[in-house]
Scaffold this motif. Structure first.
Motif, PDB file in Angstrom:
ATOM      1  N   PRO A  84      55.652  84.564  59.515  1.00 16.28           N
ATOM      2  CA  PRO A  84      55.417  82.982  59.321  1.00 16.28           C
ATOM      3  C   PRO A  84      56.722  82.197  58.552  1.00 16.28           C
ATOM      4  O   PRO A  84      57.216  82.997  57.675  1.00 16.28           O
ATOM      5  N   VAL A  85      57.116  81.183  59.044  1.00 16.74           N
ATOM      6  CA  VAL A  85      58.266  80.365  58.504  1.00 16.74           C
ATOM      7  C   VAL A  85      57.859  79.345  57.296  1.00 16.74           C
ATOM      8  O   VAL A  85      56.697  78.733  57.632  1.00 16.74           O
ATOM      9  N   GLU A  86      58.534  79.419  56.346  1.00 15.27           N
ATOM     10  CA  GLU A  86      58.143  78.572  55.178  1.00 15.27           C
ATOM     11  C   GLU A  86      59.363  77.345  55.344  1.00 15.27           C
ATOM     12  O   GLU A  86      60.550  77.938  55.120  1.00 15.27           O
ATOM     13  N   ILE A  87      59.125  76.260  55.094  1.00 15.52           N
ATOM     14  CA  ILE A  87      60.242  75.124  55.200  1.00 15.52           C
ATOM     15  C   ILE A  87      60.574  74.729  53.684  1.00 15.52           C
ATOM     16  O   ILE A  87      59.653  74.450  52.907  1.00 15.52           O
ATOM     17  N   HIS A  88      61.489  74.681  53.439  1.00 21.98           N
ATOM     18  CA  HIS A  88      62.155  74.435  52.062  1.00 21.98           C
ATOM     19  C   HIS A  88      63.392  73.332  52.077  1.00 21.98           C
ATOM     20  O   HIS A  88      64.224  73.695  52.536  1.00 21.98           O
ATOM     21  N   ALA A  89      62.971  71.900  51.931  1.00 19.21           N
ATOM     22  CA  ALA A  89      63.746  70.677  52.484  1.00 19.21           C
ATOM     23  C   ALA A  89      64.346  70.139  51.114  1.00 19.21           C
ATOM     24  O   ALA A  89      63.595  69.990  50.081  1.00 19.21           O
ATOM     25  N   HIS A  90      65.239  69.623  51.183  1.00 19.38           N
ATOM     26  CA  HIS A  90      66.015  68.808  50.039  1.00 19.38           C
ATOM     27  C   HIS A  90      66.361  67.557  50.816  1.00 19.38           C
ATOM     28  O   HIS A  90      66.308  67.320  51.739  1.00 19.38           O
ATOM     29  N   ASN A  91      66.447  66.674  49.693  1.00 15.21           N
ATOM     30  CA  ASN A  91      66.216  65.238  50.007  1.00 15.21           C
ATOM     31  C   ASN A  91      67.588  64.342  49.630  1.00 15.21           C
ATOM     32  O   ASN A  91      67.587  63.454  49.480  1.00 15.21           O
ATOM     33  N   ASP A  92      68.805  65.210  50.087  1.00 15.59           N
ATOM     34  CA  ASP A  92      70.093  64.455  49.823  1.00 15.59           C
ATOM     35  C   ASP A  92      70.207  63.329  50.668  1.00 15.59           C
ATOM     36  O   ASP A  92      70.898  62.388  50.220  1.00 15.59           O
TER      37      ASP A  92
END
Lengths: 289, 376
Positions: free
Chosen positions: A192-200
């Motif tokens: 399963p994939v976990e998304i880790h997003a940054h807010n640049d």
């Protein structure tokens, strides 16, 4: 869009959040934040980095003694010294991270793709039979060759990792690209994939929602969106948006969010921007909707 | 996708600034001059905010670049004209139970006879089916409506639905279309990018997304289009951070350090891994160069620092340290940061260094008061 039936929140306020330049949480603040996250039904909490030293290990050991339901995760670079520190602290869940983009492999590690796979194997081999649950992180996945990400995921799966984190480390994706990239990966990933997003570019939430639509199963977020540089996807916006746009209940107690936000804003000594969505003082309060 | 789609900004900053009580024409003049650098089409201000805050600037001066937002009321049209506005945004909402045409037509007739340029805003358009929106199409040629403004006031559409709906609507409407995405749920920037990608040229934004309700942040929309989509039609951002800060400063709004694109700390690095990476190659931990938005890279020494950043920082201070001593000093640095819940100032670091080295202070070393340093 096929309906996504499972999308769990992984909080990283105390790890990526505290990594934000200038932020230090006291032990008391960390205990309070963990307890509040637990009460808000956050199942996964990235609690810190034991490799940071003796004092940090002692603090983290204290957190592990808290009477909570949430699973506390130790974040680790992929080396045995870091992992040893996490085990000695008493963690039962560890996150092991390596970069997967050629840019990072060449300029940061000054190694090769083969070295990255070998290093992951060495670390996971070390954790084998330890009873520890493994989560693997792929740093800078958004700028990596998707095929290499999948090879990396295969190694993680072969050692029993429970999920793989896809990090948009520098926040360079828009929601269309996120959707396409995640969709192509989830269909082929053994984990399963976990998304880790940054807010640049102000798109961390949109990218997290795009990953949800594309079939990711976990979202790494922080309270108030605190994190490196412009921060991460915020838990409050993610949880409320999932409910609002997709009628998806990610299990978080929405009513607990305003006080968590206040707690983290205070502990990080950052005044909340009045126009901040969902929880800002000038914002229509949408937590109850 | 087409790389170079045209982006035209309809500003909502001035409206919020006026709502907050700024009523000096010089401030508005200044803000307009700055905003005009950024794909500017027009700036909106609502009649309600103008009247409530007793703004008395000469609208004539601004009539080319400002539009007055009014409710669907002949009275308001009249008052906006009296203030000197020739561009009028008529705000209305669709309601399938009570068609709005009957109410709209007399107001449109009045604006027409006043020779006002008419922009018709349907602030909940995205909640409705194409068929519902189509009911107002006949009004467009009849009253020479310049542009139809489609909004999503209750924030029903996520960025993907926004793209689908606007793609369809944009193709069926006989006049140019404008989109306004509200930020109640935090998706305004993404929704606005969806609108652009669906072929809508005109989009509403405000500096840092300010407004009640908030809208998309101008700096995010423009810089995402420029840097993520490589859209060369969008102007560069070499002074965007300072420009946005100056505008907000005049309205008494403090920008958070971590505000995407323009916050002072969005290129600040503290953690050992990140600083080590940035020193090797800034692209490792930065999507764009700080100077591309008019900011500087900062290294902060604190709890999460590593030896690489410590050595680099000391080098800037004209000091050197062996790797073994750096590790010992690092522990003291971390303990200090934990104790004070803050990063270290240069002076604190120097003191710890002196203790470590048992060295004599060099009076020639310049010590800034803040624990930050530019890092090139």
């Amino acid at each position: 869009m096929t309906e996504n039936k499972s999308f769990e929140i992984v909080d990283t306020t105390l790890r990526d959040g505290e990594q934000s330049a200038g932020v230090v949480f006291s032990i008391e603040e960390r205990v309070n934040i963990i307890s509040a996250l637990d009460k808000a039904n956050v199942k996964w909490i990235e609690a810190g980095i034991p490799a940071m030293g003796k004092q940090e290990c002692e603090a983290l050991s204290l957190m592990l003694e808290l009477p909570i339901k949430s699973n506390l995760i130790a974040w680790n670079r992929a080396n045995l010294k870091d992992l040893k520190a996490s085990i000695e602290c008493g963690f039962k869940f560890v996150h092991v991270s390596l970069p997967v983009s050629d840019l990072h492999i060449e300029y940061k590690l000054q190694k090769s793709r083969a070295w990255v796979l070998d290093q992951l194997k060495t670390c996971l081999e070390y954790l084998k039979n330890s009873g520890i649950t493994i989560i693997v992180g792929a740093e800078d996945a958004s700028r990596a060759d998707p095929d290499f990400f999948l090879q990396y995921a295969d190694v993680a799966a072969s050692y029993g990792a429970i999920r793989i984190r896809y990090s948009d480390t520098v926040g360079c994706l828009d929601h269309f690209t996120t959707y396409n990239k995640i969709e192509s990966i989830v269909n082929r990933s053994p984990l399963p994939v976990e998304i880790h997003a940054h807010n640049d570019f102000g798109l961390a939430l949109a990218n997290t929602l795009a990953a949800y639509r594309a079939g990711a199963k976990f979202a790494s977020v922080t309270i108030t969106g605190i994190g490196e540089r412009a921060g991460n996807a915020s838990m409050e916006e993610t949880a409320v948006s999932l409910k609002h746009f997709y009628n998806y209940d990610c299990g978080i107690e929405l009513k607990a969010l305003p006080s968590l936000v206040e707690m983290v804003a205070k502990a990080s000594e950052r005044t909340l921007f009045p126009y901040k969505p969902v929880v800002g003082p000038f914002t229509q309060n949408v937590v109850d909707n | 996708m087409k790389a170079d789609i045209k982006v035209s900004i309809v500003d909502q900053t001035i409206n919020e600034v006026v709502r907050l009580g700024v009523n000096n024409p010089a401030d508005v003049r200044f803000m307009l001059s700055v905003l005009k650098k950024y794909s500017f089409d027009a700036a909106d201000v609502s009649l309600n905010n103008l009247e409530k805050n007793m703004v008395e600037f000469e609208a004539d001066e601004f009539s080319e670049s400002m539009r007055c937002r009014v409710k669907c009321s002949g009275q308001e049209i009249f008052r906006a004209k009296k203030l000197g506005f020739s561009k009028i945004v008529i705000n209305t909402s669709l309601n399938p139970l009570t068609p709005i045409q009957d109410m709209l037509e007399p107001v449109l007739q009045m604006a027409c006879s006043n020779d006002q340029e008419i922009y018709l805003s349907i602030d909940n358009a995205l909640e409705f089916s194409i068929r519902d929106v189509e009911t107002i199409y006949p009004l467009i040629p009849k009253y020479g409506i310049k542009r139809l403004i489609l909004g999503d006031r209750s924030g029903k559409a996520d960025p993907f639905t926004t793209y689908d709906k606007l793609g369809f609507l944009g193709n069926t409407i006989q006049c140019p279309v404008e989109y306004v995405g509200y930020n109640d749920y935090g998706t305004a920037t993404a929704n606005t990018l969806s609108a652009l990608r669906a072929g809508i040229e005109y989009v509403a934004t405000a500096v840092s997304g300010i407004g009640i309700p908030g809208v998309a942040a101008m700096e995010e929309v423009l810089m995402a289009a420029r840097h993520l989509w490589k859209n060369e039609l969008v102007p560069d951002g070499y002074s965007i951070a300072a420009d946005c800060e100056n505008i907000l400063y005049r309205a008494g709004i403090m920008l958070p350090g971590e505000k995407a694109i323009i916050g002072k700390n969005v290129f600040a690095h503290e953690s050992g891994i990140h600083v080590d990476g940035v020193l090797k190659n800034p692209n490792l931990y930065e999507a764009i160069k700080p100077e591309e938005v008019g900011l500087r890279r900062l290294l902060v020494i604190g709890k999460h620092s590593g030896t690489a950043s410590l050595v680099q920082k000391l080098r800037h201070l004209g000091l050197s340290l062996s790797p073994e001593k750096a590790a010992a000093l690092l522990e003291k640095v971390r303990n200090t940061a934990i104790l004070q819940k803050k990063p270290l100032t240069d002076l604190q670091l120097k003191t710890l260094y002196d203790l470590q080295m048992e060295s004599v202070k060099d009076p020639n070393i310049h010590l800034s008061g803040k624990g930050e340093m530019p890092c090139d």
